[in-house]
Write a protein that holds these residues in place. Structure first.
Motif, short mmCIF file in Angstrom:
data_model
loop_
_atom_site.label_atom_id
_atom_site.label_comp_id
_atom_site.label_asym_id
_atom_site.label_seq_id
_atom_site.Cartn_x
_atom_site.Cartn_y
_atom_site.Cartn_z
N ALA A 217 -6.77 2.20 -4.04
CA ALA A 217 -6.93 1.85 -2.63
C ALA A 217 -8.01 2.73 -2.02
O ALA A 217 -8.32 3.82 -2.52
CB ALA A 217 -5.61 2.04 -1.89
N GLN A 218 -8.58 2.28 -0.93
CA GLN A 218 -9.64 3.03 -0.28
C GLN A 218 -9.14 4.42 0.12
O GLN A 218 -8.07 4.57 0.72
CB GLN A 218 -10.14 2.29 0.97
N GLY A 219 -9.92 5.43 -0.25
CA GLY A 219 -9.55 6.81 0.06
C GLY A 219 -8.58 7.44 -0.90
O GLY A 219 -8.19 8.60 -0.73
N GLN A 220 -8.17 6.70 -1.93
CA GLN A 220 -7.23 7.22 -2.92
C GLN A 220 -7.93 7.43 -4.25
O GLN A 220 -8.90 6.73 -4.56
CB GLN A 220 -6.07 6.23 -3.10
N PRO A 221 -7.47 8.38 -5.07
CA PRO A 221 -6.36 9.31 -4.79
C PRO A 221 -6.81 10.45 -3.88
O PRO A 221 -7.90 10.98 -4.05
CB PRO A 221 -6.01 9.84 -6.19
N ASP A 222 -5.95 10.81 -2.93
CA ASP A 222 -6.32 11.87 -1.98
C ASP A 222 -5.55 13.17 -2.20
O ASP A 222 -5.83 14.17 -1.55
CB ASP A 222 -6.12 11.39 -0.54
N ASN A 223 -4.56 13.14 -3.13
CA ASN A 223 -3.79 14.35 -3.45
C ASN A 223 -3.30 15.04 -2.19
O ASN A 223 -3.46 16.24 -2.01
CB ASN A 223 -4.62 15.32 -4.31
N SER A 224 -2.67 14.26 -1.31
CA SER A 224 -2.16 14.81 -0.06
C SER A 224 -0.91 15.64 -0.32
O SER A 224 0.15 15.11 -0.66
CB SER A 224 -1.85 13.67 0.91
N SER A 225 -1.04 16.95 -0.19
CA SER A 225 0.11 17.88 -0.35
C SER A 225 0.78 17.73 -1.71
O SER A 225 2.01 17.76 -1.81
CB SER A 225 1.13 17.66 0.77
N GLY A 226 -0.01 17.57 -2.75
CA GLY A 226 0.54 17.55 -4.11
C GLY A 226 1.09 16.22 -4.54
O GLY A 226 2.26 16.12 -4.92
N GLN A 227 0.28 15.19 -4.51
CA GLN A 227 0.71 13.86 -4.95
C GLN A 227 0.22 13.64 -6.38
O GLN A 227 -0.94 13.28 -6.61
CB GLN A 227 0.15 12.79 -4.01
N PHE A 228 1.11 13.84 -7.34
CA PHE A 228 0.73 13.82 -8.74
C PHE A 228 1.32 12.63 -9.52
O PHE A 228 1.10 12.52 -10.72
CB PHE A 228 1.17 15.12 -9.43
N CYS A 229 2.09 11.77 -8.85
CA CYS A 229 2.71 10.64 -9.54
C CYS A 229 2.06 9.33 -9.11
O CYS A 229 1.51 9.22 -8.01
CB CYS A 229 4.21 10.60 -9.27
N GLY A 230 2.12 8.33 -10.00
CA GLY A 230 1.41 7.08 -9.79
C GLY A 230 2.24 6.05 -9.05
O GLY A 230 3.44 5.91 -9.29
N ALA A 231 1.57 5.32 -8.16
CA ALA A 231 2.25 4.28 -7.39
C ALA A 231 1.27 3.14 -7.14
O ALA A 231 0.07 3.25 -7.40
CB ALA A 231 2.77 4.84 -6.07
N MET A 232 1.81 2.05 -6.63
CA MET A 232 0.99 0.88 -6.29
C MET A 232 1.36 0.39 -4.91
O MET A 232 2.55 0.24 -4.59
CB MET A 232 1.20 -0.24 -7.31
N PHE A 233 0.34 0.16 -4.06
CA PHE A 233 0.57 -0.45 -2.76
C PHE A 233 0.92 -1.92 -2.93
O PHE A 233 0.71 -2.52 -3.99
CB PHE A 233 -0.67 -0.31 -1.88
N ARG A 234 1.38 -2.50 -1.84
CA ARG A 234 1.78 -3.91 -1.89
C ARG A 234 0.60 -4.84 -2.12
O ARG A 234 0.76 -5.97 -2.58
CB ARG A 234 2.51 -4.28 -0.60
N ASN A 235 -0.63 -4.35 -1.83
CA ASN A 235 -1.82 -5.17 -2.07
C ASN A 235 -2.35 -5.03 -3.49
O ASN A 235 -3.46 -5.48 -3.79
CB ASN A 235 -2.92 -4.83 -1.06
N SER A 236 -1.60 -4.37 -4.37
CA SER A 236 -1.88 -4.16 -5.80
C SER A 236 -2.84 -3.01 -6.06
O SER A 236 -3.17 -2.73 -7.22
CB SER A 236 -2.39 -5.43 -6.48
N LYS A 237 -3.28 -2.30 -5.02
CA LYS A 237 -4.17 -1.16 -5.20
C LYS A 237 -3.36 0.08 -5.56
O LYS A 237 -2.21 0.24 -5.13
CB LYS A 237 -4.98 -0.89 -3.93
#
Length: 261
Positions: A217-237
């Protein structure tokens, strides 16, 4: 495409042919007690053992036994769990770890589905030839990983834009059913940066580029406060997400993952 559809049909026919004859190949059937057993040699606390058995769709084994001499003694008022040793039982502290056994009673409603499991929530998708299950109750990434593994599957790995769209459609179909109190904005999927801060790999060890899908997704990955696990938005990004935060997730499994071929 013709070859893919042919292989898919063969897999479907194979899955149907074993219906009703198996529970899981990693369980052994005992006719005397009328059920399946599985010994877990990797020790766990009572709670984790109970949870693992529950996630496998079974329960911790129960049997008629007698107390060992001097038991139960509730030593230091801190022994609330029970273990079997030398044919007798004793009470122990629930934080201690031991091997454990799971049990599934044989009932008439155990039917093997086309997905090679008795879990009817797994649905076969012709696009990939694999099965998928949407978990509406959110869990942290590691617990989601454990849940899929216990079910004989794995956190869904996206191998193409087409599969990303497939997961999006599954997500959309279940969005309104997600349990309250959990994030509805993302779902956990099978990728992680393994604390390498930017080197994202699937749970199978490939980089997400090698796996076939790396559309952030736009601006990702941004590692906001330690985001180390993978996910998917509802728009498939794709999104990087907090490992401790609960989110729904999708498990993916091959048709033969619970069958002995």
């Amino acid at each position: 495409m013709i070859l893919q559809n042919y292989l898919f049909t063969l897999l479907l026919l194979f899955a149907c042919s074993v219906a009703g004859k198996h529970f899981r190949f990693d369980y052994d059937y005992n006719g005397y007690v009328g059920g399946w057993f599985k010994l877990h040699l990797i020790p766990a606390t009572w709670h984790d053992a109970w949870l693992r058995c529950d996630l496998e769709g079974v329960s911790l084994a129960r049997m008629p036994v007698k107390w060992a001499p001097g038991e139960p003694d509730n030593f230091n008022n801190g022994e609330d769990c029970i273990v079997l040793t030398n044919g007798t039982i004793a009470d122990v502290n629930c934080s201690e770890i031991f091997p454990y056994m799971c049990f599934k009673k044989n009932t008439k409603d155990i039917i093997m589905t086309t997905c090679g499991t008795v879990d009817k929530e797994y649905k076969l998708e012709s696009l990939t030839g694999n099965c998928y299950k949407f978990h509406r109750i959110g869990k942290p990434w590691k617990r989601a990983f454990m849940t899929c593994a216990a079910e004989g599957s794995y956190l869904a790995v996206i191998n193409s834009p087409q599969e990303a769209l497939l997961l999006k459609n599954i997500y959309d179909a279940n969005h309104s059913k997600i349990r309250p109190g959990t994030s509805k904005d993302v779902i956990n999927i099978g990728m992680h940066d393994w604390n390498e801060h930017g080197v994202w790999r699937t749970i199978h060890g490939l980089t997400i580029e090698e796996a076939g899908y790396a559309d952030w997704a736009q601006g990702q990955p941004d590692n906001s406060s330690g985001q180390f696990c993978g996910a998917m938005f509802r728009n498939s990004k794709l999104d990087d997400f907090w490992c401790h935060a609960s989110a729904p997730f999708i498990c993916e499994k091959s048709l033969d993952s619970l069958l002995e071929l």
